[in-house]
Design an enzyme around this catalytic site. Structure first.
Site, PDB file in Angstrom:
ATOM      1  N   LYS A  94       0.830  -1.230   0.000  1.00 50.53           N
ATOM      2  CA  LYS A  94       0.000   0.000   0.000  1.00 50.53           C
ATOM      3  C   LYS A  94       0.850   1.260   0.000  1.00 50.53           C
ATOM      4  CE  LYS A  94      -4.020  -2.035   2.355  1.00 50.53           C
ATOM      5  NZ  LYS A  94      -3.503  -3.375   2.721  1.00 50.53           N
ATOM      6  N   ASP A  97       3.007   7.696  -0.816  1.00 45.65           N
ATOM      7  CA  ASP A  97       3.896   8.820  -0.485  1.00 45.65           C
ATOM      8  C   ASP A  97       4.263   9.543  -1.772  1.00 45.65           C
ATOM      9  OD1 ASP A  97       5.759  10.514   0.910  1.00 45.65           O
ATOM     10  OD2 ASP A  97       6.148   8.889   2.327  1.00 45.65           O
ATOM     11  N   THR A 101       9.966   9.000  -2.841  1.00 44.95           N
ATOM     12  CA  THR A 101      10.021   8.095  -1.685  1.00 44.95           C
ATOM     13  C   THR A 101       9.496   6.696  -2.039  1.00 44.95           C
ATOM     14  OG1 THR A 101       9.823   9.937  -0.157  1.00 44.95           O
ATOM     15  CG2 THR A 101       9.240   7.770   0.708  1.00 44.95           C
ATOM     16  N   ARG A 232      -7.453 -14.839   7.350  1.00 45.28           N
ATOM     17  CA  ARG A 232      -7.722 -15.686   8.508  1.00 45.28           C
ATOM     18  C   ARG A 232      -8.668 -16.838   8.219  1.00 45.28           C
ATOM     19  NH1 ARG A 232      -8.407 -10.361  12.168  1.00 45.28           N
ATOM     20  NH2 ARG A 232      -8.811  -9.581  10.043  1.00 45.28           N
TER      21      ARG A 232
HETATM   22  P1  BMP Z   1      -8.456 -11.316   6.699  1.00 45.68           P
HETATM   23  O1  BMP Z   1      -9.130 -12.165   5.609  1.00 45.68           O
HETATM   24  O2  BMP Z   1      -7.726 -12.140   7.690  1.00 45.68           O
HETATM   25  O3  BMP Z   1      -9.393 -10.318   7.322  1.00 45.68           O
HETATM   26  O4  BMP Z   1      -7.291 -10.491   5.968  1.00 45.68           O
HETATM   27  C1  BMP Z   1      -7.536  -9.543   4.959  1.00 45.68           C
HETATM   28  C2  BMP Z   1      -6.235  -9.093   4.336  1.00 45.68           C
HETATM   29  O5  BMP Z   1      -6.538  -8.159   3.307  1.00 45.68           O
HETATM   30  C3  BMP Z   1      -5.282  -8.377   5.284  1.00 45.68           C
HETATM   31  O6  BMP Z   1      -3.954  -8.690   4.880  1.00 45.68           O
HETATM   32  C4  BMP Z   1      -5.540  -6.892   5.030  1.00 45.68           C
HETATM   33  O7  BMP Z   1      -4.363  -6.129   5.225  1.00 45.68           O
HETATM   34  C5  BMP Z   1      -5.959  -6.872   3.578  1.00 45.68           C
HETATM   35  N1  BMP Z   1      -6.939  -5.826   3.193  1.00 45.68           N
HETATM   36  C6  BMP Z   1      -8.202  -5.774   3.750  1.00 45.68           C
HETATM   37  O8  BMP Z   1      -8.563  -6.572   4.606  1.00 45.68           O
HETATM   38  N2  BMP Z   1      -9.081  -4.805   3.325  1.00 45.68           N
HETATM   39  C7  BMP Z   1      -8.771  -3.889   2.367  1.00 45.68           C
HETATM   40  O9  BMP Z   1      -9.617  -3.081   2.000  1.00 45.68           O
HETATM   41  C8  BMP Z   1      -7.480  -3.941   1.796  1.00 45.68           C
HETATM   42  C9  BMP Z   1      -6.581  -4.911   2.219  1.00 45.68           C
HETATM   43  O10 BMP Z   1      -5.384  -4.965   1.670  1.00 45.68           O
END
Ligand code: BMP
Length: 261
Positions: A94, A97, A101, A232
């Site tokens: 993500k 900047d 950078t 997850r």
């Molecule tokens: P989980 O399914 O465990 O909630 O993980 C979601 C993943 O997607 C995480 O790595 C989070 O940083 C990323 N993410 C998100 O959940 N929502 C967004 O809008 C953008 C993301 O990158």
């Protein structure tokens, strides 16, 4: 419109970025529109997860900055498994900047993202130079996703902000392969962006920290997106391989029903 076209058909449409074409063909060949988000904290866990779910995914998403021992071993291991199991690697850094950078964050430091990621993402709130800067620092096998919408409750990425993401993507179809969003943003004839959607879990609505979940059927079938991103829901399971297969089958069926195949 792309919602009724197959991944295979879309792979050869004009103005499709090379990485997008490759990914669309890979999705069709492996019959998987599942990306697993490997939010684990060691190289060992990361590589183990990649091995376990590798056959069921088109892409593995990483947060390299949460791996305690990230280094050359992580990079080599990841590349090897990705080549063997045929999936792309998406580093969810993500960027957000000034151009100068982000070029350094992309190419230097302990992560050296440009050396191993096929797909990267960026916010456009700093303005469109972030796209040119990343594209200048990239090579041919890297493509960019613009974060156009987020899954978390109360996020500010709505309305004209999201529209502006699409405007900037249309100006750079060679480098910008698509979006992180909650619905397809292919609204104009000729748009062929790939939409990847996080916030997917079966049997949960949230995580108590703002995350909001939908089902594979909701995002692929109803919202018309292309790839589900599951963290997850997969790596939190006892049997990760079986769980990844369950998500793959459900997301693939939702796609087949959508395109009517
Ligand atoms: P989980 O399914 O465990 O909630 O993980 C979601 C993943 O997607 C995480 O790595 C989070 O940083 C990323 N993410 C998100 O959940 N929502 C967004 O809008 C953008 C993301 O990158």
């Amino acid at each position: 419109p792309t919602v009724t076209q197959s991944y295979q058909e879309r792979a050869s449409l004009p103005k499709t970025s090379p990485v997008a074409s490759y990914l669309l063909r890979l999705i069709a060949a492996k019959q998987t529109n599942l990306c697993v988000s490997a939010d684990v904290s060691t190289t060992k866990e990361l590589l183990q997860l990649a091995e376990e779910v590798g056959d069921s995914i088109c892409m593995l998403k990483t947060h390299a900055d949460i791996i305690n021992d990230f280094g050359p071993r992580t990079i080599e291991g990841l590349k090897e498994i990705a080549a063997k199991k045929h999936f792309l690697v998406f580093e969810d850094r993500k960027f957000g900047d000034i151009g100068s950078t982000v070029q350094k964050q992309f190419t230097a430091g302990p992560l050296q993202i440009v050396r191993w990621a096929n797909i990267i993402n960026a916010h456009i709130f700093p303005g469109p130079a972030i796209i040119t800067a990343l594209s200048q620092a990239a090579h041919d096998a890297v493509s960019l996703l613009i974060l156009a919408e987020m899954s978390s409750a109360g996020n500010l990425m709505t309305g004209s902000y999201t529209e502006q993401c699409v405007v900037e993507a249309r100006k750079n179809p060679e480098f910008v392969m698509g979006f992180i969003a909650q619905r397809t943003l292919n609204e104009k004839p000729g748009d062929n962006f790939i939409t990847m959607t996080p916030g997917v879990q079966i049997g949960a609505t949230g995580d108590g920290l703002g995350q909001q979940y939908n089902t594979p059927e909701k995002v692929i079938g109803e919202a018309g997106t292309d790839i589900i991103i599951v963290g997850r829901g997969v790596y939190g399971a006892q049997d990760k391989r079986a769980k990844a297969e369950e998500y793959r089958v459900r997301a693939w069926k939702a796609y087949e029903e959508r395109v009517g195949s």
